[in-house]
Every structure is written in C-alpha cells, then in structure tokens.
Scaffold this motif. Structure first.
Motif, PDB file in Angstrom:
ATOM      1  N   VAL A   7      -7.287  -9.222   0.287  1.00 53.15           N
ATOM      2  CA  VAL A   7      -5.970  -9.334   0.914  1.00 53.15           C
ATOM      3  C   VAL A   7      -5.958  -8.674   2.291  1.00 53.15           C
ATOM      4  CG1 VAL A   7      -3.542  -8.614   0.748  1.00 53.15           C
ATOM      5  CG2 VAL A   7      -4.726  -9.481  -1.273  1.00 53.15           C
ATOM      6  N   LEU A   8      -5.319  -9.341   3.230  1.00 52.14           N
ATOM      7  CA  LEU A   8      -5.011  -8.779   4.546  1.00 52.14           C
ATOM      8  C   LEU A   8      -3.522  -8.480   4.590  1.00 52.14           C
ATOM      9  CD1 LEU A   8      -5.718  -8.251   7.619  1.00 52.14           C
ATOM     10  CD2 LEU A   8      -5.065 -10.647   7.992  1.00 52.14           C
ATOM     11  N   ILE A   9      -3.139  -7.246   4.941  1.00 50.11           N
ATOM     12  CA  ILE A   9      -1.739  -6.849   5.020  1.00 50.11           C
ATOM     13  C   ILE A   9      -1.274  -6.936   6.471  1.00 50.11           C
ATOM     14  CG2 ILE A   9      -0.075  -4.983   4.675  1.00 50.11           C
ATOM     15  CD1 ILE A   9      -1.978  -3.867   2.527  1.00 50.11           C
ATOM     16  N   VAL A  10      -0.146  -7.607   6.703  1.00 49.13           N
ATOM     17  CA  VAL A  10       0.430  -7.711   8.042  1.00 49.13           C
ATOM     18  C   VAL A  10       1.838  -7.134   8.006  1.00 49.13           C
ATOM     19  CG1 VAL A  10       0.961  -9.230   9.976  1.00 49.13           C
ATOM     20  CG2 VAL A  10      -0.910  -9.819   8.422  1.00 49.13           C
ATOM     21  N   ASP A  11       2.012  -5.979   8.619  1.00 49.26           N
ATOM     22  CA  ASP A  11       3.308  -5.286   8.601  1.00 49.26           C
ATOM     23  C   ASP A  11       3.329  -4.326   9.785  1.00 49.26           C
ATOM     24  OD1 ASP A  11       5.537  -3.501   7.914  1.00 49.26           O
ATOM     25  OD2 ASP A  11       5.401  -4.383   5.909  1.00 49.26           O
ATOM     26  N   ASP A  12       4.445  -4.282  10.507  1.00 56.39           N
ATOM     27  CA  ASP A  12       4.492  -3.399  11.681  1.00 56.39           C
ATOM     28  C   ASP A  12       4.819  -1.955  11.327  1.00 56.39           C
ATOM     29  OD1 ASP A  12       7.154  -3.680  11.064  1.00 56.39           O
ATOM     30  OD2 ASP A  12       7.784  -4.409  13.030  1.00 56.39           O
ATOM     31  N   ILE A  20       1.447  -0.207   0.458  1.00 57.82           N
ATOM     32  CA  ILE A  20       1.038  -1.475  -0.150  1.00 57.82           C
ATOM     33  C   ILE A  20      -0.451  -1.436  -0.495  1.00 57.82           C
ATOM     34  CG2 ILE A  20       0.779  -3.959   0.224  1.00 57.82           C
ATOM     35  CD1 ILE A  20       3.263  -3.710   2.119  1.00 57.82           C
ATOM     36  N   ARG A  21      -1.252  -0.905   0.412  1.00 57.32           N
ATOM     37  CA  ARG A  21      -2.690  -0.781   0.164  1.00 57.32           C
ATOM     38  C   ARG A  21      -2.953   0.043  -1.098  1.00 57.32           C
ATOM     39  NH1 ARG A  21      -7.780  -0.585   2.832  1.00 57.32           N
ATOM     40  NH2 ARG A  21      -6.910  -1.364   4.795  1.00 57.32           N
ATOM     41  N   THR A  22      -2.249   1.164  -1.233  1.00 58.04           N
ATOM     42  CA  THR A  22      -2.435   2.048  -2.385  1.00 58.04           C
ATOM     43  C   THR A  22      -2.048   1.345  -3.680  1.00 58.04           C
ATOM     44  OG1 THR A  22      -2.026   4.001  -1.021  1.00 58.04           O
ATOM     45  CG2 THR A  22      -1.784   4.259  -3.396  1.00 58.04           C
ATOM     46  N   ILE A  23      -0.907   0.662  -3.649  1.00 62.03           N
ATOM     47  CA  ILE A  23      -0.419  -0.049  -4.835  1.00 62.03           C
ATOM     48  C   ILE A  23      -1.401  -1.135  -5.260  1.00 62.03           C
ATOM     49  CG2 ILE A  23       1.358  -1.673  -5.629  1.00 62.03           C
ATOM     50  CD1 ILE A  23       3.360  -0.009  -3.953  1.00 62.03           C
ATOM     51  N   ILE A  52      -6.006 -13.980   0.855  1.00 59.79           N
ATOM     52  CA  ILE A  52      -4.549 -14.020   1.013  1.00 59.79           C
ATOM     53  C   ILE A  52      -4.134 -13.145   2.186  1.00 59.79           C
ATOM     54  CG2 ILE A  52      -2.337 -13.368  -0.040  1.00 59.79           C
ATOM     55  CD1 ILE A  52      -3.563 -13.950  -2.755  1.00 59.79           C
ATOM     56  N   VAL A  53      -3.181 -13.630   2.960  1.00 55.31           N
ATOM     57  CA  VAL A  53      -2.550 -12.826   4.005  1.00 55.31           C
ATOM     58  C   VAL A  53      -1.139 -12.507   3.533  1.00 55.31           C
ATOM     59  CG1 VAL A  53      -1.849 -12.686   6.412  1.00 55.31           C
ATOM     60  CG2 VAL A  53      -3.918 -13.961   5.786  1.00 55.31           C
ATOM     61  N   LEU A  54      -0.877 -11.222   3.345  1.00 58.66           N
ATOM     62  CA  LEU A  54       0.414 -10.750   2.844  1.00 58.66           C
ATOM     63  C   LEU A  54       1.243 -10.327   4.053  1.00 58.66           C
ATOM     64  CD1 LEU A  54       1.685 -10.345   0.038  1.00 58.66           C
ATOM     65  CD2 LEU A  54       0.743  -8.022   0.038  1.00 58.66           C
ATOM     66  N   ASP A 109       7.445  -4.966  -9.330  1.00 59.56           N
ATOM     67  CA  ASP A 109       6.560  -4.101 -10.102  1.00 59.56           C
ATOM     68  C   ASP A 109       5.104  -4.342  -9.679  1.00 59.56           C
ATOM     69  OD1 ASP A 109       4.719  -4.181 -12.808  1.00 59.56           O
ATOM     70  OD2 ASP A 109       6.122  -2.495 -12.787  1.00 59.56           O
ATOM     71  N   PRO A 110       4.307  -3.257  -9.528  1.00 56.49           N
ATOM     72  CA  PRO A 110       2.926  -3.416  -9.059  1.00 56.49           C
ATOM     73  C   PRO A 110       2.099  -4.413  -9.860  1.00 56.49           C
ATOM     74  CG  PRO A 110       3.528  -1.106  -8.978  1.00 56.49           C
ATOM     75  CD  PRO A 110       4.672  -1.825  -9.643  1.00 56.49           C
ATOM     76  N   SER A 111       2.204  -4.369 -11.192  1.00 55.24           N
ATOM     77  CA  SER A 111       1.407  -5.289 -11.999  1.00 55.24           C
ATOM     78  C   SER A 111       1.872  -6.735 -11.805  1.00 55.24           C
ATOM     79  CB  SER A 111       1.474  -4.908 -13.481  1.00 55.24           C
ATOM     80  OG  SER A 111       2.799  -5.007 -13.971  1.00 55.24           O
ATOM     81  N   THR A 112       3.184  -6.922 -11.631  1.00 53.84           N
ATOM     82  CA  THR A 112       3.717  -8.258 -11.367  1.00 53.84           C
ATOM     83  C   THR A 112       3.239  -8.761 -10.017  1.00 53.84           C
ATOM     84  OG1 THR A 112       5.693  -7.820 -12.697  1.00 53.84           O
ATOM     85  CG2 THR A 112       5.827  -9.609 -11.096  1.00 53.84           C
ATOM     86  N   LEU A 113       3.261  -7.878  -9.023  1.00 55.53           N
ATOM     87  CA  LEU A 113       2.794  -8.231  -7.687  1.00 55.53           C
ATOM     88  C   LEU A 113       1.329  -8.671  -7.734  1.00 55.53           C
ATOM     89  CD1 LEU A 113       3.382  -8.288  -4.637  1.00 55.53           C
ATOM     90  CD2 LEU A 113       2.715  -5.884  -4.547  1.00 55.53           C
ATOM     91  N   ALA A 114       0.494  -7.908  -8.429  1.00 57.80           N
ATOM     92  CA  ALA A 114      -0.922  -8.244  -8.531  1.00 57.80           C
ATOM     93  C   ALA A 114      -1.127  -9.570  -9.253  1.00 57.80           C
ATOM     94  CB  ALA A 114      -1.671  -7.122  -9.246  1.00 57.80           C
ATOM     95  N   THR A 115      -0.368  -9.801 -10.320  1.00 60.77           N
ATOM     96  CA  THR A 115      -0.480 -11.055 -11.072  1.00 60.77           C
ATOM     97  C   THR A 115      -0.139 -12.243 -10.192  1.00 60.77           C
ATOM     98  OG1 THR A 115       0.032  -9.975 -13.172  1.00 60.77           O
ATOM     99  CG2 THR A 115       0.408 -12.348 -13.045  1.00 60.77           C
ATOM    100  N   HIS A 116       0.926 -12.113  -9.417  1.00 61.12           N
ATOM    101  CA  HIS A 116       1.324 -13.191  -8.512  1.00 61.12           C
ATOM    102  C   HIS A 116       0.248 -13.450  -7.459  1.00 61.12           C
ATOM    103  CE1 HIS A 116       5.218 -14.197 -10.010  1.00 61.12           C
ATOM    104  NE2 HIS A 116       5.750 -13.019  -9.768  1.00 61.12           N
TER     105      HIS A 116
END
Length: 218
Positions: A7-12, A20-23, A52-54, A109-116
């Motif tokens: 995953v690549l995180i894009v957030d200012d 988000i990285r930690t989660i 994925i680009v988040l 929820d972190p687990s829901t986020l990961a599942t998605h």
C-alpha cells in the motif's frame, strides 16, 4: 495465509500517515511508501510499485478525487481507494466515478479496513460501513426511492447472469463469486467487464453501489 498487500499512503497530514501506517502494519499490510499530496502520486507509484494507493480526499494542491481521476485508469496502474475522515454520498459517488475501487473511513475498525484492502487487491471493491450507510440512507428517502427505480431500470440492460454477478461484487472476490455461481474466475471477470461496458461505468465499486441502490442483493 493471505498474500501481503502493498500500500502507498497519500495524505497531506504526516501524523495521519504515521497512524495509518501503524494500523495497517499491525494487520499485516505492507506500507511501501507515502506521498504528501495528490500531485506526488505518479512519482510515488513509479518508485514503490504498490498494489493499492490509499488516498485522502482533502489535500492542498491536488485533492483525492482528482488524483484518482488522473491516475487510476492509466495502463498498469494500481488500484485506488479513498480513505477519509469525512464523507457524504456525493463524495462516495465522485470518488467511485473517478475510478476508485473503494471508499473507506479513517474511523473504520482496523481489521475491517485490512479485510477491505485485501479484497480490493484481489480484484474486488469495498465500501466501508460509513460509506455503505450513506448510500442506504439516501436510498430510503423519496429521492432515493426514485434513484432505486432508476437503478433497477439501468440493470435491465444486463443479462440475468450479469445481474447475478452484480449482486455479489460488493462483498466477494471473483473466485468467491465463481464458487457461488458455479463458473470460472475468468467467466466472472468477463461478466463484470460486460456489465461495466453496458452501464458506462469505470469499475466494479460503481456497479456495487448501483446493485445496492436497486435492492439487488445475494
């Protein structure tokens, strides 16, 4: 055991990126890079090669919807998912129309986020609980009821088999849909592609929203 999702995180907001990285790391998701604004996406994708680009929606120079629109349809592009701390039905629709494969909330929820995210990496679409609730709420208003009727009319453009597949795209991968309907992954993919073409849509997440709006559920 699942395949590691890159995953690549894009957030200012640098603090938001760290959180988000930690989660995601705690859920076995590999954050391979970060970008601080939407105009940094092309270079970051070329460098890190994510699955994925988040993308956050609110950024200073190029917002999330525009970043998705510019990059999601390019050849070989990763899949894009909107991740935001706010949302309304218009934001959901705009992101999906721009080419996002999903719309998730920073409050999920972190687990829901990961599942998605794993579902998206596997070719599926994803609407987090908040985004799904927004769509359902709109469907229950008089305007939403009109939209539901219009959605049902749109879906008449599809064959019966294509509608059966459309009913499952929100919650299942191509492999899972194939198992349920007794067809191969490639056949499922072909049905999804034809449905998107007939409906003038960019991705299966849009198809999932239309199916939900029409009350087409498995």
């Amino acid at each position: 055991m699942w395949t590691v999702t890159r995953v690549l995180i894009v957030d200012d907001d640098s603090f938001a990126r760290t959180m988000i990285r930690t989660i995601l790391a705690a859920q076995g998701i590999d954050v391979v890079g970060e970008a601080a604004d939407g105009d940094e996406v092309p270079a970051a994708v070329a460098e890190h090669r994510p699955d994925i680009v988040l993308v956050d929606l609110q950024m200073r120079r190029v917002d999330g919807v525009e970043a998705i629109r510019r990059n999601a349809s390019l050849p070989g592009a990763p899949r894009f998912v909107a991740l935001t701390g706010y949302g309304n039905e218009d934001a959901v629709v705009q992101a999906l129309r721009a080419g996002a494969a999903g719309f998730l909330s920073k409050d999920d929820d972190p687990s829901t986020l990961a599942t998605h995210l794993r579902a998206v990496a596997d070719g599926g679409g994803a609407l987090g609980p908040d985004a799904a609730a927004l769509v359902i709420q709109r469907m229950t208003t008089p305007e939403g009821q009109d939209r539901a009727a219009a959605a049902r009319t749109q879906l008449q453009l599809l064959t019966e088999r294509e509608r059966e597949v459309a009913a499952l795209v929100a919650g299942y991968t191509n492999q899972q849909i194939g198992t349920r309907l007794g067809m191969s992954d490639n056949t499922v993919k072909a049905h999804v592609t034809r449905a998107l073409t007939k409906l003038g849509m960019n991705n299966r997440a849009e198809l999932a929203v239309l199916a939900d709006r029409a009350g087409l559920t498995a």
